[in-house]
Write a protein that holds these residues in place. Structure first.
Motif, mmCIF file in Angstrom:
data_model
loop_
_atom_site.group_PDB
_atom_site.id
_atom_site.type_symbol
_atom_site.label_atom_id
_atom_site.label_comp_id
_atom_site.label_asym_id
_atom_site.label_seq_id
_atom_site.Cartn_x
_atom_site.Cartn_y
_atom_site.Cartn_z
ATOM 1 N N ILE A 95 8.506 0.288 -1.877
ATOM 2 C CA ILE A 95 7.455 1.260 -2.700
ATOM 3 C C ILE A 95 7.730 2.567 -2.154
ATOM 4 O O ILE A 95 8.364 3.650 -2.922
ATOM 5 C CB ILE A 95 6.142 0.853 -2.907
ATOM 6 N N TYR A 96 7.504 2.829 -0.863
ATOM 7 C CA TYR A 96 7.587 4.177 -0.506
ATOM 8 C C TYR A 96 9.169 4.857 -0.420
ATOM 9 O O TYR A 96 9.373 5.864 -1.113
ATOM 10 C CB TYR A 96 7.327 4.274 1.379
ATOM 11 N N PRO A 97 10.316 3.875 -0.160
ATOM 12 C CA PRO A 97 11.575 4.340 -0.381
ATOM 13 C C PRO A 97 11.879 4.851 -1.796
ATOM 14 O O PRO A 97 12.590 5.660 -2.210
ATOM 15 C CB PRO A 97 12.418 3.316 0.042
ATOM 16 N N THR A 98 11.394 4.281 -2.614
ATOM 17 C CA THR A 98 11.341 4.539 -4.338
ATOM 18 C C THR A 98 10.939 5.773 -4.451
ATOM 19 O O THR A 98 11.476 6.700 -5.197
ATOM 20 C CB THR A 98 10.780 3.529 -5.251
ATOM 21 N N VAL A 99 9.560 6.196 -3.906
ATOM 22 C CA VAL A 99 8.910 7.287 -4.333
ATOM 23 C C VAL A 99 9.876 8.483 -3.644
ATOM 24 O O VAL A 99 10.020 9.426 -4.342
ATOM 25 C CB VAL A 99 7.624 7.251 -3.589
ATOM 26 N N ILE B 177 -0.384 -4.299 -8.420
ATOM 27 C CA ILE B 177 0.134 -5.470 -8.890
ATOM 28 C C ILE B 177 0.804 -6.193 -7.601
ATOM 29 O O ILE B 177 0.395 -7.339 -7.484
ATOM 30 C CB ILE B 177 1.655 -5.211 -9.975
ATOM 31 N N VAL B 178 1.383 -5.527 -6.642
ATOM 32 C CA VAL B 178 1.802 -6.196 -5.447
ATOM 33 C C VAL B 178 0.718 -6.755 -4.586
ATOM 34 O O VAL B 178 0.673 -7.869 -4.292
ATOM 35 C CB VAL B 178 2.703 -5.217 -4.529
ATOM 36 N N LEU B 179 -0.288 -5.986 -4.337
ATOM 37 C CA LEU B 179 -1.665 -6.327 -3.723
ATOM 38 C C LEU B 179 -2.119 -7.445 -4.446
ATOM 39 O O LEU B 179 -2.622 -8.598 -3.846
ATOM 40 C CB LEU B 179 -2.558 -5.037 -3.832
ATOM 41 N N PHE B 180 -2.476 -7.414 -5.745
ATOM 42 C CA PHE B 180 -2.925 -8.429 -6.400
ATOM 43 C C PHE B 180 -2.241 -9.855 -6.390
ATOM 44 O O PHE B 180 -2.923 -10.746 -6.206
ATOM 45 C CB PHE B 180 -2.976 -8.004 -7.993
ATOM 46 N N ILE B 181 -0.917 -9.641 -6.444
ATOM 47 C CA ILE B 181 -0.098 -10.977 -5.983
ATOM 48 C C ILE B 181 -0.296 -11.507 -4.650
ATOM 49 O O ILE B 181 -0.562 -12.749 -4.568
ATOM 50 C CB ILE B 181 1.178 -10.796 -6.668
ATOM 51 N N ALA C 89 -5.624 -0.653 -2.988
ATOM 52 C CA ALA C 89 -6.022 -1.642 -2.046
ATOM 53 C C ALA C 89 -7.576 -1.526 -1.980
ATOM 54 O O ALA C 89 -8.325 -2.878 -1.921
ATOM 55 C CB ALA C 89 -5.560 -1.319 -0.626
ATOM 56 N N LEU C 90 -8.302 -0.682 -2.102
ATOM 57 C CA LEU C 90 -9.770 -0.755 -2.135
ATOM 58 C C LEU C 90 -10.358 -1.522 -3.293
ATOM 59 O O LEU C 90 -11.237 -2.132 -3.140
ATOM 60 C CB LEU C 90 -10.383 0.707 -2.087
ATOM 61 N N LEU C 91 -9.789 -1.202 -4.544
ATOM 62 C CA LEU C 91 -10.176 -2.218 -5.698
ATOM 63 C C LEU C 91 -10.006 -3.543 -5.312
ATOM 64 O O LEU C 91 -10.641 -4.409 -5.982
ATOM 65 C CB LEU C 91 -9.399 -1.599 -6.802
ATOM 66 N N ILE C 92 -8.850 -4.069 -4.557
ATOM 67 C CA ILE C 92 -8.660 -5.380 -4.378
ATOM 68 C C ILE C 92 -9.388 -5.968 -3.150
ATOM 69 O O ILE C 92 -10.025 -7.162 -3.347
ATOM 70 C CB ILE C 92 -7.104 -5.650 -4.104
ATOM 71 N N VAL C 93 -9.339 -5.106 -2.016
ATOM 72 C CA VAL C 93 -10.214 -5.642 -0.993
ATOM 73 C C VAL C 93 -11.922 -5.477 -1.158
ATOM 74 O O VAL C 93 -12.522 -6.638 -0.551
ATOM 75 C CB VAL C 93 -9.659 -4.908 0.289
#
Ligand code: ADP
Ligand code: ADP
Ligand code: ADP
Lengths: 391, 112, 112, 112, 391, 391
Positions: free
Chosen positions: F121-125, F352-356, F164-168
């Motif tokens: 993710i970070y490298p893509t940004v 999406i990644v966090l959700f999975i 992350a806050l939405l997931i956690v």
């Protein structure tokens, strides 16, 4: 401007940069050890760390430097920078000893040993391996490759610690009939802070040991040395975490940090020579060795509260061997010979010196003093007097 | 029912606890206290001035038991906590009128 | 007058205090203690060696009340502190002979 | 024998201890507690949210004495601990049935 | 590339390196002081440290720099680096003041004084001694040699502290009829960490003050300055330890660290000029002075919780004199004149300014506030709320 | 010597200097977060910090670097230095995430996310904004100016944290019927230490991002970048202090430090381009935004124990915009476009990644584990076992 002048200036500056990083290891060791011991022994451990920096450095400046290198001169960068760079190393090997015998060692005999190690023992090892080399052309000549001291600093400290552990013995109540009494670290943030100050200091330790940054090739070498050093630390941490998790489903942070330090020690012998990927392997093995060595030394009743034997002795040896294994131009036999000779010399000389000192000034505080804590008995100053101690 | 309170030296806690466990006592409440008595504190040094630390760290154990067990508990503690040196501590016995176990609501001897 | 002592789980302190305030109890003295009982401690890991932490953190509340309030205080504490899980704690009741309020010199019921 | 328990303001500890020493009391056990009473806590600020710290630091002293000394001990404590401001604390007196000195096995008055 | 360009680049880089080290002194002072005060005053002391860095630096950037140096220009290295280097110094002298009055000083009046000291008082002292020199050609002209501020920074801070102590008074309950009430440090590891961050920062302080590293001679000078700085610190620590042990058979770690700092202050005036051995003497005397000065100031009821007078004022003076004593080319009289003039100026101006501020905003928190602790009264945030306080 | 060789050497050295400063941010984040959380979660937070440095760096070295930059080559300074410089950045953006979800996040799922963020993710940004730029010549091409990552590092971390806050979810018991439960920091000196290590690290972060110091112009630029960076930090601290004092008559030190960090984040986008005075404004606004954002996020029930959203997300956006506002040559629209694209990309991919991951390994420790503390549940090692916990 002459090219030699340019080189002189840049290399002096670079050496000063490296020195600064290495001296960050003084608070680094201090915080690491202060965090790992019990609160009642923290002031004493810190006092010892300061004492070592002061006594060993002065002893090296006044006596040891000449034993190690013969003369004070330097033509490629400032003599003062070179002397101070070497001076910055000496305390490290003694710190390894003091960490391993902490929580029961008394300050006066340790100071005497510090003086002797800083003025004579360590400089002699340096003389054999990096310095004037008084053994040259004898069958004892050491031809080992050791960039920044996997053996010269870390094993040397480790062997001296082994001798010290035999003389000083274990902490009161550590090995009981019902088994080993676990004595947890008292302040984890300090342990982390100390470990990272050491880690960063290592960039100066290894990078500075390349000796010059003033050509394109040496600039590359220095940069590679530093990235490789870092990589081995990363991998030492990762493997220790993975092993702990697999065995216990828990991440023991002190073991992870010891793993990182193990990786850093291991890569130190040849961080400049490895490609970008070898340090991964060197670090993985180094970190793994720590995880297995820590409980092993406890089985042998070698009571080492900070894991110094596992980090410095075991990985000092592993790192020196690794250079011989992974770098074709380095002879594994020469490495092995160096390891053995340094081990035999340091262990036996340290043992004798420690034994004699111990006749006059007992290294080990008696049980009652240990019970009250070294702080009250040796320093008179408690580390955290306002904080209430838990049961 | 009685409350047996013992003020002991901190490093004896483990021994006393084990000794009590052996005679079947498995409930107790422990706290860190500071003691002042015949045992004198040590002197500390700070920036060239010496001073005496009056209060010494002690452990207070509270064990609530049925009347018939009091003597045995006292004996056990005395044996396990004694070093023979000044400052070994004291045991105080007082009366408890009622006990309730919060979880079950059981009372008195059943709640110990 | 009686002293009601309750050893409870630490995170229940706030609830118990509020419940007591609701029945008009506004004075109490609280301390952190360690409990040893049926509830077993957790095991910790340090450098490859596992060990059990025997003593569990508990809160001890001391509330001195007039005799007629004892039952209500007990009931309130039991209700507020109960989780139903082992280790909820105990209440001990004992006698107090005299109370003095330092500020005013008032005694006994007036000093509560 | 009686147990005199005093809950006082922390900074008065030194004065009270000295006053007790003057009347010949040289044994006591002290602990840090938190008090809840008429004296209100201060409010603190954290990241833009204010909140009240309910429980105030207090010192609890426990002094076990012979019956005849109780009144003098109380008087001494009241005098030394009083500031006249709310929150000065309380003294509780209760009965002790038995005392044992661990070191010697002496009991009751001899063990004080 | 032109030689001047090369020098410009190297000296800019070197100045940035020095700046970085000096700014490590900000957490250095903060940790040292946070460790030396009682837990109930730690947040306040830390807040003051941050405030000083922020307010003094901004005041110096916007106002003080021009007072000190007249113009912003620099031709031999980047103007920005030079400005920031000077800016990094200003907070230090105020930190000396704040440390000495901690545990009872209130933040608002101290902030006002910080502004005035950073914008006017300190820059004026710099103007006299290092800078534009408005006194040139008057009989007050200061010709003192002071490499990195034994007088300009340390005595200046010390004199201002002396004025502040007279205005602020001692901590509640410190001097009682029955004698001095000992108030021990609350967190020794922080004290050690802070002292070593200061120590390392000093390499930038003194090394950077040489002003250039871009010739062979100046590279040598910088390296010598740094090794000499370090040596004086080592010896200050050693002598303090030895004296404490002889008198009390105990190693008071806070005194040892104060001794080290005393040695560092003392060598600061001429670390570049000494040979390798003189700093040993300068440091021994510096550390020794601290050990005797600390109880002396207590006798005078000057309540200085961190030993700032002993470290900075006493050794600032000693260091400035030492330069005159040991370096033939430096006139002892000129040194003495500088010491006296800076003392008279700083003390009297600071006293007046503090006195006036104190009319409007009392510096000293009342007894009840001191009893509760400055943290609750000034910050609303306790430093260690979850840690139970011992009796 | 060739001028290009000279530049190569100097720039390699300068990059190594910058790297070292940036890596001080590793203990910086660790100490900051360890100080801000409750004692029962300190070992876990520290373990996460070490894990992030180890896992993210290794992931970036082995995978991410090529995604970001396409190739490993460098001609103007040592390839190894350049790689390591970029590697030193990656952990920072993940640290922002971990800080914000601390005190309830579990280590295993966070490690998995760390790997994915560091490797992909970070490298893509970075690829979009600084690197190989796979979007070039598409309508999504980002032409934003962002010197050292107000957006690329800080907003990126902030957006991922928001996901992350939405997931956690929030910490147990944080948002109750009767309002927000205040959970104070447990160790203020660590917070201060951490904040200053970050601050000093920022000099390497921003100064190093200039990319070269080996010409007179670039030396000036580097120096200006560093002084401007510092100024914005100073002003962020001052304004936060002033606002707190005006509203509450108290100086909340954690808010002052968050204000300083906010100023530092804000100036990061264009510290090299501002004149000496603009950073004052950028910092004042940045620090002010933090003071208002912290309670705002609490109103939105986004439970962020360390204020990472306010410091990094809010000021990352503000800093990127500020560059467009104050620097004529930078298009405000380009800045806005960059902010939005990075936000949309990072937030959605992270979510999406966090959700999975969360489907397989729950991020959030259950209430009972949170009650006991993450240290016991995840590490088995308490941070301060000998210190008695207050009520
Ligand atoms: N009268 C008393 N009331 C309460 N506690 C006491 C009393 N006397 C002693 N203690 C407690 O007992 C501890 C041990 O007493 P001390 O006189 O030092 O030695 P010894 O136990 O040998 O008699 C003290 O530290 C104190 O905590
Ligand atoms: N006999 C006893 N005397 C004093 N305290 C006790 C006693 N038994 C239990 N306690 C206290 O009560 C706490 C809870 O007891 P425990 O047996 O664990 O569970 P439960 O409350 O469910 O019976 C213990 O941790 C201890 O502090
Ligand atoms: N009913 C009570 N039971 C136990 N402790 C009490 C009681 N009432 C008060 N206390 C203790 O006494 C302290 C002082 O009481 P408080 O009501 O604040 O003021 P005052 O001492 O002036 O009456 C409290 O902080 C608490 O520790």
């Amino acid at each position: 401007m002459l090219e030699t002048d340019f080189k002189y200036i840049i290399d002096t500056f670079f050496t000063l940069f490296s020195i600064t990083l290495i001296i960050f290891m003084v608070p680094g060791f201090a915080m690491l050890e202060a965090g790992l011991v019990r609160t009642k022994n923290v002031s004493a451990v810190l006092t010892i760390n300061i004492m070592i920096y002061a006594v060993a450095s002065l002893a090296f400046l006044l006596i040891g430097y000449k034993i190690a290198f013969g003369s004070l001169d330097s033509t490629t960068s400032s003599m003062w920078a070179v002397i101070m760079f070497q001076m910055a190393f000496v305390g490290k090997s003694i710190n390894i000893v003091s960490g391993g015998v902490s929580e029961r060692v008394r300050i006066i005999p340790l100071s005497i040993f510090t003086f002797i190690m800083g003025a004579f023992i360590y400089p002699t090892v340096v003389n054999f391996s990096w310095g004037a080399d008084m053994l040259r052309d004898t069958f004892l000549d050491i031809k080992m490759y050791d960039l920044a001291g996997s053996s010269v600093i870390h094993s040397t400290g480790g062997w001296a610690l082994l001798a010290a552990l035999l003389i000083v013995g274990s902490r009161r109540g550590r090995y009981q009939e019902r088994g080993v009494k676990v004595i947890p670290a008292s302040n984890i943030p300090l342990v982390v802070l100390g470990a990272f100050l050491l880690w960063i200091g290592w960039f100066g330790f290894n990078g500075g040991s390349v000796g010059s940054i003033s050509s394109v090739e040496s600039a590359d070498l220095v940069a590679k040395t530093i990235i490789n050093t870092n990589t081995a630390g990363l991998c030492g941490a990762i493997i220790a975490g993975v092993i702990m998790y697999i065995r216990y489903k828990l991440f023991d942070i002190t073991m992870i940090l010891n793993g990182a330090l193990g990786g850093l020690v291991a890569v130190t012998a040849a961080a400049n020579l490895y490609d970008m990927y070898t340090p991964i392997l060197v670090g993985f093995i180094g970190g793994g060795l720590v995880v297995f060595a820590v409980p092993l030394f406890d089985k042998l009743k070698l009571d080492d509260p900070v894991g110094a034997l596992s980090v410095h002795l075991v990985n000092g040896i592993w790192g020196t061997l690794a250079a011989g294994i992974f770098i074709p131009s380095i002879s594994l036999m020469a490495q092995l010979k160096g390891i053995v000779l340094i081990g035999v010399f340091t262990f036996s000389v340290s043992y004798i010196v420690l034994f004699i000192i111990n006749k006059f000034f007992k290294f080990r505080a008696d049980d009652e003093a240990q019970l009250m804590g070294m702080d009250i008995n040796e320093c008179g100053v408690e580390a955290y007097p306002e904080f209430k101690r838990a049961i | 029912m009685k409350r047996v309170e013992a003020v002991i030296k901190p490093f004896k806690l483990e021994d006393v606890k084990d000794a009590l466990a052996e005679i079947g006592i498995t409930g107790m409440t422990v706290s860190e206290v500071k003691g002042y008595g015949r045992q004198k504190g040590h002197s500390e040094l700070y920036r060239g001035a010496e001073y005496v630390v009056d209060f010494l760290p002690k452990i207070k154990m509270e064990i609530v038991v049925d009347d018939e067990n009091v003597e045995q508990v006292i004996k056990t503690i005395v044996e396990a906590a004694r070093t023979g040196k000044i400052g070994d501590g004291k045991i105080f016995v007082s009366d408890i009128e009622k006990i309730i176990r919060i979880r079950t609501g059981e009372t008195d001897s059943e709640a110990i």
